[in-house]
Design a protein around this motif. Structure first.
Motif, PDB file in Angstrom:
ATOM      1  N   MET A   1      10.612   0.987   5.560  1.00 44.02           N
ATOM      2  CA  MET A   1      10.987   2.198   4.836  1.00 44.02           C
ATOM      3  C   MET A   1      10.134   3.364   5.328  1.00 44.02           C
ATOM      4  SD  MET A   1      10.714   3.020   0.741  1.00 44.02           S
ATOM      5  CE  MET A   1      12.022   1.862   0.336  1.00 44.02           C
ATOM      6  N   SER A   2      10.735   4.526   5.534  1.00 43.30           N
ATOM      7  CA  SER A   2       9.993   5.691   5.999  1.00 43.30           C
ATOM      8  C   SER A   2       9.069   6.211   4.907  1.00 43.30           C
ATOM      9  CB  SER A   2      10.958   6.804   6.415  1.00 43.30           C
ATOM     10  OG  SER A   2      11.593   7.362   5.280  1.00 43.30           O
ATOM     11  N   ARG A   3       8.023   6.915   5.327  1.00 40.35           N
ATOM     12  CA  ARG A   3       7.093   7.497   4.365  1.00 40.35           C
ATOM     13  C   ARG A   3       7.790   8.536   3.491  1.00 40.35           C
ATOM     14  NH1 ARG A   3       2.047   5.832   5.343  1.00 40.35           N
ATOM     15  NH2 ARG A   3       1.446   5.209   7.459  1.00 40.35           N
ATOM     16  N   ASN A   4       8.636   9.354   4.091  1.00 46.55           N
ATOM     17  CA  ASN A   4       9.318  10.396   3.325  1.00 46.55           C
ATOM     18  C   ASN A   4      10.190   9.807   2.231  1.00 46.55           C
ATOM     19  OD1 ASN A   4       8.133  12.345   4.890  1.00 46.55           O
ATOM     20  ND2 ASN A   4       9.935  12.729   6.168  1.00 46.55           N
ATOM     21  N   LYS A   5      10.908   8.750   2.559  1.00 44.51           N
ATOM     22  CA  LYS A   5      11.763   8.119   1.551  1.00 44.51           C
ATOM     23  C   LYS A   5      10.927   7.486   0.445  1.00 44.51           C
ATOM     24  CE  LYS A   5      15.518   4.774   0.928  1.00 44.51           C
ATOM     25  NZ  LYS A   5      16.411   3.792   1.597  1.00 44.51           N
ATOM     26  N   ALA A   6       9.818   6.855   0.825  1.00 45.09           N
ATOM     27  CA  ALA A   6       8.956   6.229  -0.178  1.00 45.09           C
ATOM     28  C   ALA A   6       8.387   7.268  -1.135  1.00 45.09           C
ATOM     29  CB  ALA A   6       7.831   5.465   0.513  1.00 45.09           C
ATOM     30  N   ILE A   7       7.911   8.387  -0.591  1.00 49.08           N
ATOM     31  CA  ILE A   7       7.354   9.437  -1.447  1.00 49.08           C
ATOM     32  C   ILE A   7       8.444  10.034  -2.332  1.00 49.08           C
ATOM     33  CG2 ILE A   7       6.381  11.761  -1.416  1.00 49.08           C
ATOM     34  CD1 ILE A   7       4.326   9.612  -0.969  1.00 49.08           C
ATOM     35  N   PHE A   8       9.659  10.204  -1.777  1.00 48.54           N
ATOM     36  CA  PHE A   8      10.761  10.741  -2.585  1.00 48.54           C
ATOM     37  C   PHE A   8      11.071   9.824  -3.770  1.00 48.54           C
ATOM     38  CE2 PHE A   8      15.302  10.680  -3.596  1.00 48.54           C
ATOM     39  CZ  PHE A   8      15.480  11.995  -4.015  1.00 48.54           C
ATOM     40  N   LEU A   9      11.150   8.522  -3.519  1.00 45.19           N
ATOM     41  CA  LEU A   9      11.456   7.580  -4.602  1.00 45.19           C
ATOM     42  C   LEU A   9      10.337   7.547  -5.643  1.00 45.19           C
ATOM     43  CD1 LEU A   9      13.011   4.606  -2.584  1.00 45.19           C
ATOM     44  CD2 LEU A   9      14.210   6.222  -4.069  1.00 45.19           C
ATOM     45  N   LEU A  10       9.097   7.570  -5.161  1.00 44.17           N
ATOM     46  CA  LEU A  10       7.974   7.584  -6.098  1.00 44.17           C
ATOM     47  C   LEU A  10       7.951   8.871  -6.908  1.00 44.17           C
ATOM     48  CD1 LEU A  10       5.177   6.076  -3.822  1.00 44.17           C
ATOM     49  CD2 LEU A  10       6.206   4.984  -5.830  1.00 44.17           C
ATOM     50  N   SER A  11       8.283   9.987  -6.264  1.00 43.58           N
ATOM     51  CA  SER A  11       8.339  11.265  -6.969  1.00 43.58           C
ATOM     52  C   SER A  11       9.435  11.264  -8.028  1.00 43.58           C
ATOM     53  CB  SER A  11       8.567  12.399  -5.967  1.00 43.58           C
ATOM     54  OG  SER A  11       8.624  13.645  -6.612  1.00 43.58           O
ATOM     55  N   ALA A  12      10.601  10.715  -7.675  1.00 49.25           N
ATOM     56  CA  ALA A  12      11.700  10.641  -8.641  1.00 49.25           C
ATOM     57  C   ALA A  12      11.334   9.736  -9.809  1.00 49.25           C
ATOM     58  CB  ALA A  12      12.967  10.134  -7.950  1.00 49.25           C
ATOM     59  N   GLY A  13      10.681   8.602  -9.508  1.00 49.10           N
ATOM     60  CA  GLY A  13      10.239   7.717 -10.576  1.00 49.10           C
ATOM     61  C   GLY A  13       9.198   8.379 -11.459  1.00 49.10           C
ATOM     62  N   HIS A  14       8.316   9.171 -10.854  1.00 50.72           N
ATOM     63  CA  HIS A  14       7.308   9.909 -11.609  1.00 50.72           C
ATOM     64  C   HIS A  14       7.970  10.906 -12.558  1.00 50.72           C
ATOM     65  CE1 HIS A  14       3.266  12.324 -11.345  1.00 50.72           C
ATOM     66  NE2 HIS A  14       3.431  11.723 -12.512  1.00 50.72           N
ATOM     67  N   ALA A  15       9.043  11.534 -12.096  1.00 47.19           N
ATOM     68  CA  ALA A  15       9.789  12.453 -12.956  1.00 47.19           C
ATOM     69  C   ALA A  15      10.333  11.733 -14.185  1.00 47.19           C
ATOM     70  CB  ALA A  15      10.934  13.100 -12.166  1.00 47.19           C
ATOM     71  N   HIS A 126      -2.873  15.316   1.015  1.00 48.39           N
ATOM     72  CA  HIS A 126      -2.681  16.039  -0.237  1.00 48.39           C
ATOM     73  C   HIS A 126      -1.263  16.588  -0.355  1.00 48.39           C
ATOM     74  CE1 HIS A 126      -4.062  19.464   2.388  1.00 48.39           C
ATOM     75  NE2 HIS A 126      -3.063  20.059   1.786  1.00 48.39           N
ATOM     76  N   THR A 127      -0.568  16.794   0.777  1.00 51.37           N
ATOM     77  CA  THR A 127       0.821  17.250   0.697  1.00 51.37           C
ATOM     78  C   THR A 127       1.714  16.169   0.097  1.00 51.37           C
ATOM     79  OG1 THR A 127       1.059  16.578   3.010  1.00 51.37           O
ATOM     80  CG2 THR A 127       0.681  18.910   2.579  1.00 51.37           C
ATOM     81  N   ALA A 128       1.486  14.913   0.487  1.00 52.88           N
ATOM     82  CA  ALA A 128       2.255  13.814  -0.097  1.00 52.88           C
ATOM     83  C   ALA A 128       1.963  13.686  -1.580  1.00 52.88           C
ATOM     84  CB  ALA A 128       1.940  12.502   0.620  1.00 52.88           C
ATOM     85  N   MET A 129       0.682  13.815  -1.954  1.00 53.97           N
ATOM     86  CA  MET A 129       0.332  13.759  -3.373  1.00 53.97           C
ATOM     87  C   MET A 129       0.936  14.939  -4.121  1.00 53.97           C
ATOM     88  SD  MET A 129      -1.095  11.874  -5.625  1.00 53.97           S
ATOM     89  CE  MET A 129      -2.117  10.751  -4.650  1.00 53.97           C
ATOM     90  N   GLY A 130       1.072  16.069  -3.428  1.00 49.73           N
ATOM     91  CA  GLY A 130       1.723  17.216  -4.047  1.00 49.73           C
ATOM     92  C   GLY A 130       3.167  16.937  -4.395  1.00 49.73           C
ATOM     93  N   TRP A 131       3.893  16.290  -3.471  1.00 45.39           N
ATOM     94  CA  TRP A 131       5.288  15.948  -3.759  1.00 45.39           C
ATOM     95  C   TRP A 131       5.382  14.905  -4.867  1.00 45.39           C
ATOM     96  CZ3 TRP A 131       9.221  18.793  -2.509  1.00 45.39           C
ATOM     97  CH2 TRP A 131       9.152  19.620  -1.395  1.00 45.39           C
ATOM     98  N   PHE A 132       4.465  13.946  -4.860  1.00 41.92           N
ATOM     99  CA  PHE A 132       4.439  12.960  -5.944  1.00 41.92           C
ATOM    100  C   PHE A 132       4.170  13.661  -7.283  1.00 41.92           C
ATOM    101  CE2 PHE A 132       1.702  10.222  -8.633  1.00 41.92           C
ATOM    102  CZ  PHE A 132       2.627   9.237  -8.944  1.00 41.92           C
ATOM    103  N   SER A 133       3.217  14.575  -7.310  1.00 42.26           N
ATOM    104  CA  SER A 133       2.906  15.302  -8.535  1.00 42.26           C
ATOM    105  C   SER A 133       4.070  16.188  -8.964  1.00 42.26           C
ATOM    106  CB  SER A 133       1.659  16.164  -8.332  1.00 42.26           C
ATOM    107  OG  SER A 133       0.545  15.364  -7.995  1.00 42.26           O
ATOM    108  N   LEU A 134       4.782  16.744  -7.984  1.00 42.80           N
ATOM    109  CA  LEU A 134       5.940  17.580  -8.295  1.00 42.80           C
ATOM    110  C   LEU A 134       6.959  16.802  -9.116  1.00 42.80           C
ATOM    111  CD1 LEU A 134       7.614  20.172  -7.934  1.00 42.80           C
ATOM    112  CD2 LEU A 134       8.509  19.180  -5.825  1.00 42.80           C
ATOM    113  N   GLY A 135       7.123  15.516  -8.808  1.00 44.32           N
ATOM    114  CA  GLY A 135       8.052  14.709  -9.597  1.00 44.32           C
ATOM    115  C   GLY A 135       7.687  14.727 -11.064  1.00 44.32           C
ATOM    116  N   GLY A 136       6.380  14.609 -11.354  1.00 47.42           N
ATOM    117  CA  GLY A 136       5.955  14.677 -12.752  1.00 47.42           C
ATOM    118  C   GLY A 136       6.256  16.019 -13.369  1.00 47.42           C
TER     119      GLY A 136
END
Length: 394
Positions: A1-15, A126-136
């Motif tokens: 799985m690509s990093r971008n897809k993983a971060i997107f799914l984690l961000s959506a789950g965080h939301a 920190h950019t990846a963590m930013g996208w993860f936090s954005l989901g929240g």
């Protein structure tokens, strides 16, 4: 799985999880209207969501430092949704507090492990963590809209419908967890974590998080009620103010990640807190429609440091990432929730404006606390060897 897809799914789950943090404040006007709860009573509901979480979240963080517990992501998401769904259904105030507290425990269990997984998926950036936090932030912003839509169907008795995001969130994280398990079984290599824990800097950063938490949770608890006073509107006015508060949080999180790419994280954090002082003052004192832009600006200022503080805390404690995440993410909501009943009690005896006025000084305390911080050295050379996981790059 690509990093971008993983971060997107984690961000959506965080939301989907943080919908339930936002739902507590979004339900406040409906508890006040249907059950005639006063300021202190609705503050108690916010406290119930935060009290156990303030202890549980750092505890879960410490546990994830010793053992990886990815199963917490789907199970904690479901627990958070069930607590909110049942909390609006029961008539007893005591049972409402119990169910909201259960939701708070679910949220507490989710965040440290989710932040650990997001750090792995984003390779500590920190950019990846930013996208993860954005989901929240998106989850927070969606909460008043979702709650208002559900309440329009029949009031608090329809609250079990609020479980739907939890069902979605528990499913969204499964592909990422399967990818982590697959690479672990395949013997994915990783390097050791290097560096020494800087507890003094971590403690100073945590104090800033505490002060920020009181401001944001205080505003999110009472801004919907305060908006109705300042703008002379109904429940829709309150929901609009709360939506702007959460929307500003999402914008601030993205802006913080971009600014940190140009300047160091500590500088961005300090300057954002200075700018927030005037915005919070505007929320408290400016009447009429001009009240709404200040709500938006205050949220942006409070959330620019959000994801940056998470990665800073993890870099200050490179050998205890779960503890750092649990304290930083836990204090974000929990300590502010502990202060909310005090604000509510002051409002009951004086006025809501009087009770909210002290919040203006807290961003200044954040600035003072972070003045002596410095950007941590690069401490991570890979993911901890106990995890042995990797996610492919795009």
């Amino acid at each position: 799985m690509s990093r971008n897809k993983a971060i997107f799914l984690l961000s959506a789950g965080h939301a989907c999880v943080d919908v339930y943090q936002g739902s507590v404040a979004a339900l406040v006007p409906f508890f006040a209207a249907e059950r005639a709860y006063g300021y202190a009573a609705v503050s108690g509901i916010v406290l119930a969501a935060s009290l156990l979480s303030s202890v549980a979240q750092p505890l879960f963080g410490a546990l994830t430092d010793r053992w990886a517990m990815p199963w917490l992501l789907p199970s904690a998401t479901l627990l958070g949704g069930l607590g909110i769904g049942l909390g609006g259904l029961v008539d007893s105030y005591a049972l409402t507090l119990v169910f909201v507290a259960v939701s708070g425990i679910g949220v507490a269990a989710y965040h440290p492990e989710a932040a650990r997984v997001a750090r792995i998926a984003g390779d500590g950036r920190h950019t990846a963590m930013g996208w993860f936090s954005l989901g929240g932030n998106v989850g927070f912003a969606a909460a008043p809209v979702l709650v208002a839509a559900v309440m329009a169907l029949g009031g608090l008795r329809m609250s079990p419908l609020l479980v739907v995001p939890a069902l979605a969130g528990s499913v969204l994280c499964l592909p990422v967890l399967r990818a982590l398990a697959k690479t672990a079984r395949a013997g994915g290599s990783s390097a050791d974590v290097a560096g020494v824990d800087d507890w003094r800097s971590f403690a100073r950063l945590s104090m800033a998080v505490v002060f920020r938490s009181i401001v944001f949770v205080g505003l999110s608890t009472f801004v919907s009620l305060y908006a109705r006073q300042r703008v002379s509107g109904g429940t829709a006015t309150g929901s609009a103010a709360l939506f702007l508060l959460y929307l500003g949080g999402a914008a601030g999180t993205l802006l913080g990640s971009r600014l940190a790419g140009r300047r160091d994280r500590v500088t961005v954090v300090r300057r954002s807190y200075l700018a927030t002082i005037g915005a919070v003052a505007g929320v408290v004192f400016v009447p009429g429609p001009a009240f709404f832009p200040f709500v938006l600006l205050a949220a942006v200022g409070l959330y620019i440091p959000f994801s940056l503080q998470i990665t800073l805390s993890q870099d200050y404690l490179p050998t205890r990432v779960g503890t750092a995440s649990g304290v930083t993410l836990g204090l974000t909501v929990s300590i502010g929730g502990l202060a909310s009943p005090v604000i509510g009690a002051i409002a009951d005896h004086t006025s809501l404006r009087t009770a909210l006025t002290p919040l203006i000084a807290l961003p200044f305390l954040c600035w003072i606390t972070t003045r002596s911080l410095s950007e941590p050295c690069s401490v991570q050379t890979g993911t901890p060897p106990a995890e042995k996981v990797s996610i492919s790059r795009e």
